[in-house]
Design a protein around this motif. Structure first.
Motif, short mmCIF file in Angstrom:
data_model
loop_
_atom_site.label_atom_id
_atom_site.label_comp_id
_atom_site.label_asym_id
_atom_site.label_seq_id
_atom_site.Cartn_x
_atom_site.Cartn_y
_atom_site.Cartn_z
N ASN A 60 0.95 -0.79 -0.17
CA ASN A 60 0.07 0.08 -0.16
C ASN A 60 1.07 1.12 0.07
O ASN A 60 0.50 2.29 -1.11
CB ASN A 60 -0.92 -0.02 0.92
N GLU A 61 2.09 1.33 0.86
CA GLU A 61 2.99 2.61 1.13
C GLU A 61 3.35 2.44 -0.63
O GLU A 61 3.62 3.72 -0.19
CB GLU A 61 3.83 2.15 1.80
N ALA A 62 4.43 1.80 -1.06
CA ALA A 62 5.15 1.72 -2.77
C ALA A 62 3.59 2.04 -3.47
O ALA A 62 4.34 3.42 -4.29
CB ALA A 62 5.17 0.28 -2.64
N TYR A 63 2.50 1.27 -3.87
CA TYR A 63 1.24 2.36 -4.29
C TYR A 63 0.85 3.90 -4.03
O TYR A 63 1.29 4.22 -5.21
CB TYR A 63 0.44 1.23 -4.25
N ALA A 64 1.42 4.34 -2.62
CA ALA A 64 0.79 5.89 -3.06
C ALA A 64 1.95 6.32 -2.72
O ALA A 64 1.49 7.42 -3.48
CB ALA A 64 0.22 5.47 -1.24
N VAL A 65 2.88 6.39 -2.74
CA VAL A 65 4.85 6.99 -3.18
C VAL A 65 4.55 6.54 -4.35
O VAL A 65 4.65 8.19 -5.04
CB VAL A 65 6.38 6.03 -2.25
N LEU A 66 4.24 6.31 -5.20
CA LEU A 66 4.60 5.86 -6.85
C LEU A 66 3.44 6.25 -7.28
O LEU A 66 3.95 7.26 -8.49
CB LEU A 66 4.94 4.29 -7.52
N THR A 67 2.17 6.82 -6.93
CA THR A 67 1.00 7.47 -7.52
C THR A 67 1.03 8.95 -7.44
O THR A 67 0.09 9.25 -7.93
CB THR A 67 -0.13 6.54 -7.50
N LYS A 70 4.53 14.49 -5.71
CA LYS A 70 5.23 14.81 -4.62
C LYS A 70 5.81 14.20 -4.14
O LYS A 70 6.98 13.70 -3.46
CB LYS A 70 3.92 15.68 -4.03
N ARG A 71 4.74 13.07 -3.95
CA ARG A 71 5.94 11.75 -2.95
C ARG A 71 6.69 11.05 -3.87
O ARG A 71 8.02 10.86 -3.14
CB ARG A 71 4.93 10.91 -2.01
N ARG A 72 6.57 10.64 -4.29
CA ARG A 72 7.40 9.96 -5.35
C ARG A 72 8.80 11.00 -5.72
O ARG A 72 9.87 10.61 -5.93
CB ARG A 72 6.24 9.74 -6.83
N GLN A 73 8.46 12.38 -5.96
CA GLN A 73 9.32 12.64 -6.20
C GLN A 73 10.66 13.20 -5.09
O GLN A 73 11.69 13.30 -5.66
CB GLN A 73 9.05 14.12 -7.17
N GLY A 79 14.87 11.70 0.26
CA GLY A 79 14.07 13.04 0.49
C GLY A 79 13.04 11.83 1.49
O GLY A 79 13.37 10.67 0.99
N ASP A 80 12.20 12.40 1.74
CA ASP A 80 11.39 11.97 3.35
C ASP A 80 10.19 11.00 1.71
O ASP A 80 9.48 12.17 2.05
CB ASP A 80 11.12 11.99 3.82
N PRO A 81 9.55 10.41 1.58
CA PRO A 81 8.21 9.62 0.80
C PRO A 81 6.81 9.94 2.04
O PRO A 81 5.88 9.81 1.48
CB PRO A 81 8.53 8.40 0.34
N ALA A 82 7.07 10.13 2.99
CA ALA A 82 6.14 10.28 3.58
C ALA A 82 5.75 11.84 4.11
O ALA A 82 4.38 12.21 4.46
CB ALA A 82 6.74 10.10 4.93
N MET A 83 6.06 12.39 3.23
CA MET A 83 5.72 14.56 2.92
C MET A 83 4.52 14.13 2.66
O MET A 83 3.59 13.37 1.59
CB MET A 83 6.31 14.90 1.56
N GLY A 84 3.79 14.90 2.97
CA GLY A 84 2.07 15.21 3.22
C GLY A 84 1.31 13.70 3.56
O GLY A 84 0.15 13.87 3.05
N ASN A 85 1.99 12.49 4.08
CA ASN A 85 1.81 11.66 4.54
C ASN A 85 0.72 11.27 5.37
O ASN A 85 0.83 12.06 6.96
CB ASN A 85 2.07 10.50 4.36
N ALA A 86 -0.40 11.15 5.68
CA ALA A 86 -1.35 11.22 6.81
C ALA A 86 -1.40 10.36 7.91
O ALA A 86 0.31 9.36 7.35
CB ALA A 86 -3.01 10.92 6.86
N SER A 87 -1.77 10.01 9.38
CA SER A 87 -1.70 9.15 9.82
C SER A 87 -1.66 7.71 9.31
O SER A 87 -2.27 7.11 8.34
CB SER A 87 -1.77 8.99 11.68
#
Length: 314
Positions: A60-67, A70-73, A79-87
């Motif tokens: 789930n984390e991989a799909y959320a980042v790659l789609t 901003k998080r993918r970049q 950098g931190d791929p959790a940027m802007g990610n909720a809990s």
């Protein structure tokens, strides 16, 4: 025992490897890979296995980042791929799999569509109220139907091994119907009739079974170090005893069948099985009495006489 080469991710931070994709794969490929792996590792479909739970979170984390551009970049630049990610979305438990996909891909079920208010279009334009009967109406394109979710189904493949391959263990490459390549090593000392289970590797999350066949052209069946052979005898030979020639792994040998042998009786040939280190198995010969399909007049008369003798002795 098995390794699925297309989905085997070894680094938790390599999101492409987590989804089993080459870097730069397009959106449809991302969605297809995610759907398959999410169903395979969803906790509800794996008996709440903690390993499956962690794997599901990683997918789930991989799909959320790659789609998410901003998080993918951020991830690709180190950098931190959790940027802007909720809990953690799974902190309070895992939703039903279908509900989870509906939420992820913004799908609405029929009951929700009937109650949902119209959404504003781009540029601030609001959807017009329905035209009165008989008036001009809007023509809108229907949304695309979601791809079907394949129901889990078990599959089976027959694998033929030589006695030597079964003794030492054999590497097998199996290609599944969806293109997945599975590498399997059969266990040492495997036997004819063994059924090996590859859990959750078929499309939809079903199991794939390998049915092992370990036999020789002469009809010898191998199970570990032991060899077995079915010996068919006519009733007279079984009743009176006889000498027969039976095959072994080392060549044919002569065997004496005792008189009064019934179907199912086992005769042992010591040391005629397979050898491993200092151990050598035996060969078991199983007696099977067969009756001719057609009898001559003389044979039929003899069988009738035997039947009468049997009735007289009762």
């Amino acid at each position: 025992m098995s390794r699925v080469t297309r989905t085997a991710a070894t680094a938790g931070s390599d999101y492409w490897a987590v989804l089993g994709l080459e870097p730069g794969a397009d959106g449809p490929a991302l969605k297809r890979a995610f759907r398959q792996l999410a169903r395979r590792w969803h906790p509800d479909l794996n008996g709440n296995d903690p390993v499956a739970e962690e794997r599901f979170k990683l997918v789930n984390e991989a799909y959320a980042v790659l789609t998410d551009p901003k998080r993918r970049q951020a991830w690709e630049s180190g950098g931190d791929p959790a940027m802007g990610n909720a809990s953690d979305p799974f902190a309070t438990g895992f939703p039903d799999f279908d509900t989870y996909l509906d939420s992820l891909f913004a799908r609405r079920r029929p009951s929700e569509q009937a109650q949902a208010p119209p959404e504003p279009a781009r540029g601030g334009w609001q959807q017009r109220a329905p035209e009165p009967p008989g008036g001009p109406g809007e023509v809108t394109a229907a949304s695309a139907s979601p791809p079907p979710v394949h129901a889990a189904s078990d599959q089976e493949t027959l694998v033929e091994l030589t006695p030597e391959q079964a003794l030492a263990g054999e590497r097998i490459e199996l290609e599944l119907s969806d293109g997945t390549t599975v590498e399997v090593w059969t266990p040492p000392l495997a036997g004819d009739g063994w059924r090996l289970r590859l859990a959750g590797v078929t499309p939809g999350g079903g199991d794939h079974f390998l049915q092992l066949r370990v036999r020789t052209d002469e009809g010898l069946r191998v199970d570990g170090l032991r060899v077995s052979y079915p010996l068919e005898l006519l009733p007279a030979d079984a009743a009176l005893g006889c000498s027969v020639v039976v095959p072994t792994l080392a060549g044919p040998v002569k065997l004496r069948v005792p008189a009064g042998s019934s179907s199912g009786r086992l005769l042992r040939l010591r040391g005629r099985g397979l050898e491993l280190d200092q151990q050598r198995g035996d060969q078991l010969v199983e007696i099977r009495i067969v009756v001719p399909d057609q009898l001559s007049e003389a044979e039929e008369a003899l069988y009738r006489r035997l039947q009468q003798l049997g009735l007289e002795q009762e």
